[in-house]
Design an enzyme around this catalytic site. Structure first.
Site, PDB file in Angstrom:
ATOM      1  N   HIS A 141      -2.130  10.827   0.881  1.00 24.70           N
ATOM      2  CA  HIS A 141      -2.468   9.266   0.272  1.00 24.70           C
ATOM      3  C   HIS A 141      -2.350   9.351  -1.311  1.00 24.70           C
ATOM      4  O   HIS A 141      -1.669   8.603  -1.977  1.00 24.70           O
ATOM      5  CB  HIS A 141      -3.801   8.905   0.735  1.00 24.70           C
TER       6      HIS A 141
ATOM      7  N   GLU B 156       0.713  -1.190  -0.024  1.00 25.73           N
ATOM      8  CA  GLU B 156      -0.044   0.062  -0.129  1.00 25.73           C
ATOM      9  C   GLU B 156       0.862   1.199  -0.016  1.00 25.73           C
ATOM     10  O   GLU B 156       1.695   1.510   0.930  1.00 25.73           O
ATOM     11  CB  GLU B 156      -0.898  -0.040   1.262  1.00 25.73           C
TER      12      GLU B 156
HETATM   13  P1  HMG Z   1       4.301  15.325   3.560  1.00 22.25           P
HETATM   14  O1  HMG Z   1       4.375  16.377   4.548  1.00 22.25           O
HETATM   15  O2  HMG Z   1       3.645  15.841   2.200  1.00 22.25           O
HETATM   16  O3  HMG Z   1       5.810  14.810   3.053  1.00 22.25           O
HETATM   17  O4  HMG Z   1       3.651  13.864   3.829  1.00 22.25           O
HETATM   18  P2  HMG Z   1       7.049  15.611   2.790  1.00 22.25           P
HETATM   19  O5  HMG Z   1       7.332  15.587   1.423  1.00 22.25           O
HETATM   20  O6  HMG Z   1       6.931  16.837   3.429  1.00 22.25           O
HETATM   21  O7  HMG Z   1       8.117  14.910   3.381  1.00 22.25           O
HETATM   22  C1  HMG Z   1       8.358  14.760   4.887  1.00 22.25           C
HETATM   23  C2  HMG Z   1       8.841  13.312   5.272  1.00 22.25           C
HETATM   24  O8  HMG Z   1       7.617  12.417   5.085  1.00 22.25           O
HETATM   25  C3  HMG Z   1      10.043  12.815   4.576  1.00 22.25           C
HETATM   26  O9  HMG Z   1      11.231  13.392   5.174  1.00 22.25           O
HETATM   27  C4  HMG Z   1       9.799  11.467   4.949  1.00 22.25           C
HETATM   28  O10 HMG Z   1      10.265  11.046   6.074  1.00 22.25           O
HETATM   29  C5  HMG Z   1       8.501  11.328   4.588  1.00 22.25           C
HETATM   30  P3  HMG Z   1      12.422  13.428   4.433  1.00 22.25           P
HETATM   31  O11 HMG Z   1      12.933  11.864   3.805  1.00 22.25           O
HETATM   32  O12 HMG Z   1      12.322  14.234   3.004  1.00 22.25           O
HETATM   33  O13 HMG Z   1      13.632  13.886   5.291  1.00 22.25           O
HETATM   34  N1  HMG Z   1       7.965  11.079   3.264  1.00 22.25           N
HETATM   35  C6  HMG Z   1       8.512  10.160   2.415  1.00 22.25           C
HETATM   36  N2  HMG Z   1       9.035   8.885   2.552  1.00 22.25           N
HETATM   37  C7  HMG Z   1       9.600   8.096   1.459  1.00 22.25           C
HETATM   38  N3  HMG Z   1       8.889   8.411   0.524  1.00 22.25           N
HETATM   39  C8  HMG Z   1       8.454   9.260  -0.014  1.00 22.25           C
HETATM   40  C9  HMG Z   1       7.957  10.231   1.066  1.00 22.25           C
HETATM   41  N4  HMG Z   1       7.181  11.335   1.049  1.00 22.25           N
HETATM   42  C10 HMG Z   1       7.266  11.875   2.331  1.00 22.25           C
HETATM   43  N5  HMG Z   1       7.912   9.532  -1.123  1.00 22.25           N
HETATM   44  C11 HMG Z   1       2.587  11.676   3.892  1.00 22.25           C
HETATM   45  C12 HMG Z   1       3.159  12.965   3.084  1.00 22.25           C
HETATM   46  C13 HMG Z   1       2.239  10.658   2.880  1.00 22.25           C
HETATM   47  C14 HMG Z   1       3.996  11.075   4.578  1.00 22.25           C
HETATM   48  C15 HMG Z   1       1.619  12.340   4.730  1.00 22.25           C
HETATM   49  O14 HMG Z   1       0.793  13.073   4.112  1.00 22.25           O
HETATM   50  C16 HMG Z   1       1.140  11.292   5.733  1.00 22.25           C
HETATM   51  O15 HMG Z   1       1.785  10.861   6.742  1.00 22.25           O
HETATM   52  N6  HMG Z   1      -0.280  10.804   5.239  1.00 22.25           N
HETATM   53  C17 HMG Z   1      -0.808   9.550   6.167  1.00 22.25           C
HETATM   54  C18 HMG Z   1      -0.698   8.697   5.238  1.00 22.25           C
HETATM   55  C19 HMG Z   1      -1.212   7.283   5.601  1.00 22.25           C
HETATM   56  O16 HMG Z   1      -1.556   7.190   6.944  1.00 22.25           O
HETATM   57  N7  HMG Z   1      -1.060   6.318   4.805  1.00 22.25           N
HETATM   58  C20 HMG Z   1      -1.749   4.854   5.335  1.00 22.25           C
HETATM   59  C21 HMG Z   1      -2.537   4.499   4.175  1.00 22.25           C
HETATM   60  S1  HMG Z   1      -4.351   5.156   4.597  1.00 22.25           S
HETATM   61  C22 HMG Z   1      -4.987   4.035   5.699  1.00 22.25           C
HETATM   62  O17 HMG Z   1      -5.189   2.836   5.360  1.00 22.25           O
HETATM   63  C23 HMG Z   1      -5.309   3.952   6.991  1.00 22.25           C
HETATM   64  C24 HMG Z   1      -6.409   5.007   7.585  1.00 22.25           C
HETATM   65  O18 HMG Z   1      -7.612   4.669   7.096  1.00 22.25           O
HETATM   66  C25 HMG Z   1      -6.218   4.683   9.060  1.00 22.25           C
HETATM   67  C26 HMG Z   1      -7.355   5.612   9.849  1.00 22.25           C
HETATM   68  O19 HMG Z   1      -8.258   5.961   9.574  1.00 22.25           O
HETATM   69  O20 HMG Z   1      -6.770   5.709  11.068  1.00 22.25           O
HETATM   70  C27 HMG Z   1      -6.221   6.507   7.141  1.00 22.25           C
END
Ligand code: HMG
Length: 440
Positions: free
Chosen positions: A393, A85
């Site tokens: 996401h 995912e």
């Molecule tokens: P952002 O702030 O847009 O990211 O977050 P950024 O580009 O500013 O980067 C900040 C840091 O995020 C990076 O630091 C990385 O640590 C990480 P850096 O490496 O630059 O020093 N990061 C990444 N790491 C690897 N590859 C990438 C990448 N981009 C950022 N491409 C982010 C973007 C997606 C991290 C944020 O929006 C987030 O945490 N979202 C939540 C996503 C999530 O929870 N996903 C799980 C799937 S959804 C689900 O199934 C569960 C749910 O239903 C559960 C619930 O309801 O409780 C949501």
């Protein structure tokens, strides 16, 4: 066409594939080439994978990613994650980075006891059964000595055997309820071997016990098996900081953010529809590390969800509070894991994952896995209570949409650049690719 077959398991891999593709696929050559595309060129490695399970016809790849910057009890880890995912690894990494500057994760193993049961039926006098159990208990332990010898040398083994009366639930139903310490092994084979020997001894000694009537001597063993419900194999993971240090997002104050975050957790504590999704987010992190380290994620899932229902209603695994200006977010979770035995010594990527984690003991791995779950939950809740989940996401999912649309590298670069400042949705990306292709 009939699609059943006798003796399939005895066929060679090639013959199995021939039968599958000829029976189920309109283009059998295409199907065959997809299956073969995922074979490993290294014949020995492929054979290893073929032999993990039965009737193997190909390999099913999952991405193996890493989330760096996890500060756990003052030690820094890069955590391996096997998951399909998008956004899970990014979310974990982002949460790790956030907490790195705020003291990191603190963890503690609370207990490590595992359970196995011999389920049996006895329709006689319960006092006589209790007397028999007391008499036979030392022999039960003696008869498994050859199985427990090595485990005992390392400091583990059988903790206790209890006789449990379950006749209120089913007439005549009793258990030998056995607790084990299996140290660094998940212990399934060890536990099941002990239980099957207990069952044999218990049955045989029952036939010889003078205190029973002829009828009572016939104890009926139903089954002997470990339990994946391990509420006493428990680990705690926690993060905390001053409320003001939560201030990261310009659109919301730290106090408002803490309050919304806690409300979101409270909702998951009382509302099962929300709790299931909330815990699913935790399991995003847990399962990915459990898989990467060669552990049994089905066992973990079953045990964790049973634990989440332990008070009679499905509820949040994590909790949050503010006390004296300190925000604390924590979770206690049952995790029966192993770092020896099973796949851990067999699968090359599992060995690599364990090396990446500095060859953890099972106790250390419990703590790392719990942290991955808490980090994931933190990241999801942070998004949910601020920007909404779709923004991050979809940002991560963009590459999947582009791959679905068979975008080439140049198209990918252009579209990724364009969507840095635009909201991402499937249809918006389809339109953008369409426009790009019709322009050229
Ligand atoms: P952002 O702030 O847009 O990211 O977050 P950024 O580009 O500013 O980067 C900040 C840091 O995020 C990076 O630091 C990385 O640590 C990480 P850096 O490496 O630059 O020093 N990061 C990444 N790491 C690897 N590859 C990438 C990448 N981009 C950022 N491409 C982010 C973007 C997606 C991290 C944020 O929006 C987030 O945490 N979202 C939540 C996503 C999530 O929870 N996903 C799980 C799937 S959804 C689900 O199934 C569960 C749910 O239903 C559960 C619930 O309801 O409780 C949501």
């Amino acid at each position: 066409m009939s699609a059943s077959i006798s003796g399939f398991s005895k066929l060679s891999k090639t013959k199995k594939i021939d039968w599958i593709v000829d029976t189920y696929f309109s283009n059998s050559e295409d199907a065959k080439s997809i299956l073969k595309q995922y074979w490993n060129n290294d014949v020995k490695l492929q054979q290893l994978h073929d032999e993990f399970i039965e009737n193997t016809i190909s390999n099913y790849y999952l991405p193996f990613g890493v989330a760096p910057n996890f500060l756990i009890n003052k030690k820094i880890y890069t955590i391996p994650m096997a998951i399909e995912e998008s956004s899970v690894v990014a979310a974990a990494s982002k949460a790790a980075k956030f907490w790195m500057d705020r003291g990191g994760f603190k963890t503690k193993v609370i207990s490590t006891t595992k359970i196995g049961q011999v389920h049996f039926m006895f329709y006689g006098n319960v006092d006589k059964l209790k007397k028999f159990f007391k008499t036979v208990k030392p022999k039960l332990i003696k008869d498994v000595a050859s199985i427990t010898k090595n485990m005992e040398k390392r400091g583990g083994g059988i903790i206790d055997i209890e006789l449990r009366d379950k006749t209120k639930d089913i007439n005549g139903y009793y258990q030998l309820h056995v607790s084990f310490e299996t140290l660094d092994a998940m212990g399934a084979n060890f536990i099941n071997s002990c239980l099957e020997q207990f069952a044999k001894t218990f049955k045989n000694e029952g036939l010889l016990f003078d205190g029973f009537s002829e009828e009572e001597k016939n104890i009926k063993i139903v089954m002997s098996i470990l339990s994946n419900y391990v509420p006493d194999c428990l680990v705690r993971a926690e993060v905390s900081c001053k409320v003001e240090d939560l201030n990261e997002d310009k659109n919301i104050t730290a106090e408002e953010y803490a309050s919304k975050f806690i409300q979101a957790v409270n909702i998951a504590e009382v509302e099962p529809y929300r709790a299931v999704t909330h815990n699913k987010g935790i399991m995003n992190g847990i399962d990915a590390v459990v898989l990467a380290t060669g552990n049994d994620f089905r066992a973990i899932e079953a045990g964790v969800h049973a634990y989440a229902s332990r008070h009679g209603k499905y509820s949040s695994l994590s909790h949050a509070k503010v006390e004296n200006g300190i925000f604390t977010f924590w979770m206690e979770i049952p995790l029966a894991l192993g770092t020896v035995g099973g796949l851990t010594g067999l699968h090359p990527l599992v060995k690599l994952a364990l090396e990446l984690l500095h060859h953890p003991s099972a106790k250390e791995l419990m703590q790392i896995v719990a942290v991955a779950g808490l980090a994931q939950n933190f990241a999801a809740l942070r998004s949910l209570t601020t920007t909404g989940i779709q923004e991050g996401h979809m940002k991560m999912h963009l590459m999947n949409i582009l791959n679905q649309l068979e975008a080439n590298n140049e198209e990918k670069q252009i579209i990724i650049e364009r969507f840095k400042t635009q909201a991402i949705s499937h249809s918006a990306v389809v339109d953008a690719i369409h426009n790009l292709r019709t322009k050229n």
